[in-house]
Motif scaffolding. Structure first.
Motif, PDB file in Angstrom:
ATOM      1  N   ILE A   1       1.791   5.476   8.950  1.00 10.97           N
ATOM      2  CA  ILE A   1       2.670   5.288   8.004  1.00 10.97           C
ATOM      3  C   ILE A   1       3.895   5.772   8.253  1.00 10.97           C
ATOM      4  CG2 ILE A   1       2.494   7.420   5.914  1.00 10.97           C
ATOM      5  CD1 ILE A   1      -0.500   7.441   6.138  1.00 10.97           C
TER       6      ILE A   1
ATOM      7  N   SER B   1       2.351   9.454   0.731  1.00  7.83           N
ATOM      8  CA  SER B   1       1.265   9.329   2.031  1.00  7.83           C
ATOM      9  C   SER B   1       1.344  10.597   3.225  1.00  7.83           C
ATOM     10  CB  SER B   1       0.896   7.811   1.866  1.00  7.83           C
ATOM     11  OG  SER B   1       2.428   7.462   1.690  1.00  7.83           O
TER      12      SER B   1
ATOM     13  N   TYR C   1       1.120   4.787  -3.200  1.00 12.77           N
ATOM     14  CA  TYR C   1       1.115   5.775  -2.482  1.00 12.77           C
ATOM     15  C   TYR C   1       2.511   6.252  -2.562  1.00 12.77           C
ATOM     16  CZ  TYR C   1      -4.462   4.116  -3.261  1.00 12.77           C
ATOM     17  OH  TYR C   1      -4.785   3.556  -2.752  1.00 12.77           O
TER      18      TYR C   1
ATOM     19  N   THR D   1       0.926  -1.504  -0.199  1.00 15.77           N
ATOM     20  CA  THR D   1       0.097   0.294   0.196  1.00 15.77           C
ATOM     21  C   THR D   1       0.438   1.007   0.168  1.00 15.77           C
ATOM     22  OG1 THR D   1      -2.030  -1.340   1.508  1.00 15.77           O
ATOM     23  CG2 THR D   1      -1.670   1.297   1.171  1.00 15.77           C
ATOM     24  N   TYR D   2       2.274   1.757   0.803  1.00 14.40           N
ATOM     25  CA  TYR D   2       2.497   2.427   0.844  1.00 14.40           C
ATOM     26  C   TYR D   2       3.565   2.755  -0.214  1.00 14.40           C
ATOM     27  CZ  TYR D   2       6.304   5.948   2.350  1.00 14.40           C
ATOM     28  OH  TYR D   2       7.008   6.716   2.376  1.00 14.40           O
TER      29      TYR D   2
END
Length: 140
Positions: free
Chosen positions: A104, A91, A87, A83-84
């Motif tokens: 995050i 992010s 983006y 996911t990191y």
């Protein structure tokens, strides 16, 4: 003492601890003993440094991922990393958001995000959040 407590609240709020710094900031602004600019600078410094602790923990934590006590499964780590990476470092602009912001910053360290870029983006997010809180307070 009030300024130190604000710094500690902001620092703690940026780590994985469930703390709030906005209420402390607003209370001190309302009290009027210090300038809003000074309070925002102290809260921002504490919050940014707390995020740096998260980055460092993430940077060092991978060596423990095979330990029995490690709180995150390999599957969860891979999903989070994916996911990191999807983006990217942008992010980090969400690092101010409750619940998701602290992880995050931890993941950024885990993925060896460039520290200079990390500081720059996190600083924009954290300072921006405190400026918004002050602006909202001043409007009412």
């Amino acid at each position: 003492m009030s300024l130190f407590l604000l710094f500690l609240a902001a620092f703690g709020a940026a780590t994985l601890l469930p703390l709030q710094s906005e209420a402390v900031l607003l209370g001190l602004i309302w009290q009027g003993s210090y300038s809003a600019a000074l309070l925002i600078m102290i809260a921002s410094a504490g919050n940014i440094l707390g995020s740096c602790v998260n980055w460092y923990l993430g940077f060092k934590i991978e060596q423990y991922k095979h330990k029995k006590w490690f709180p995150v499964s390999e599957q969860q780590m891979l999903k989070t990393q994916s996911t990191y990476q999807k983006y990217g470092y942008w992010s980090l602009l969400l690092s101010w958001v409750p619940i998701i912001g602290d992880p995050i910053t931890l993941i950024a360290g885990l993925l060896k995000e460039n520290f200079t870029r990390f500081i720059l983006i996190v600083s924009i997010a954290k300072i921006g959040r405190y400026l918004f809180v002050y602006w909202a307070y001043a409007m009412f």
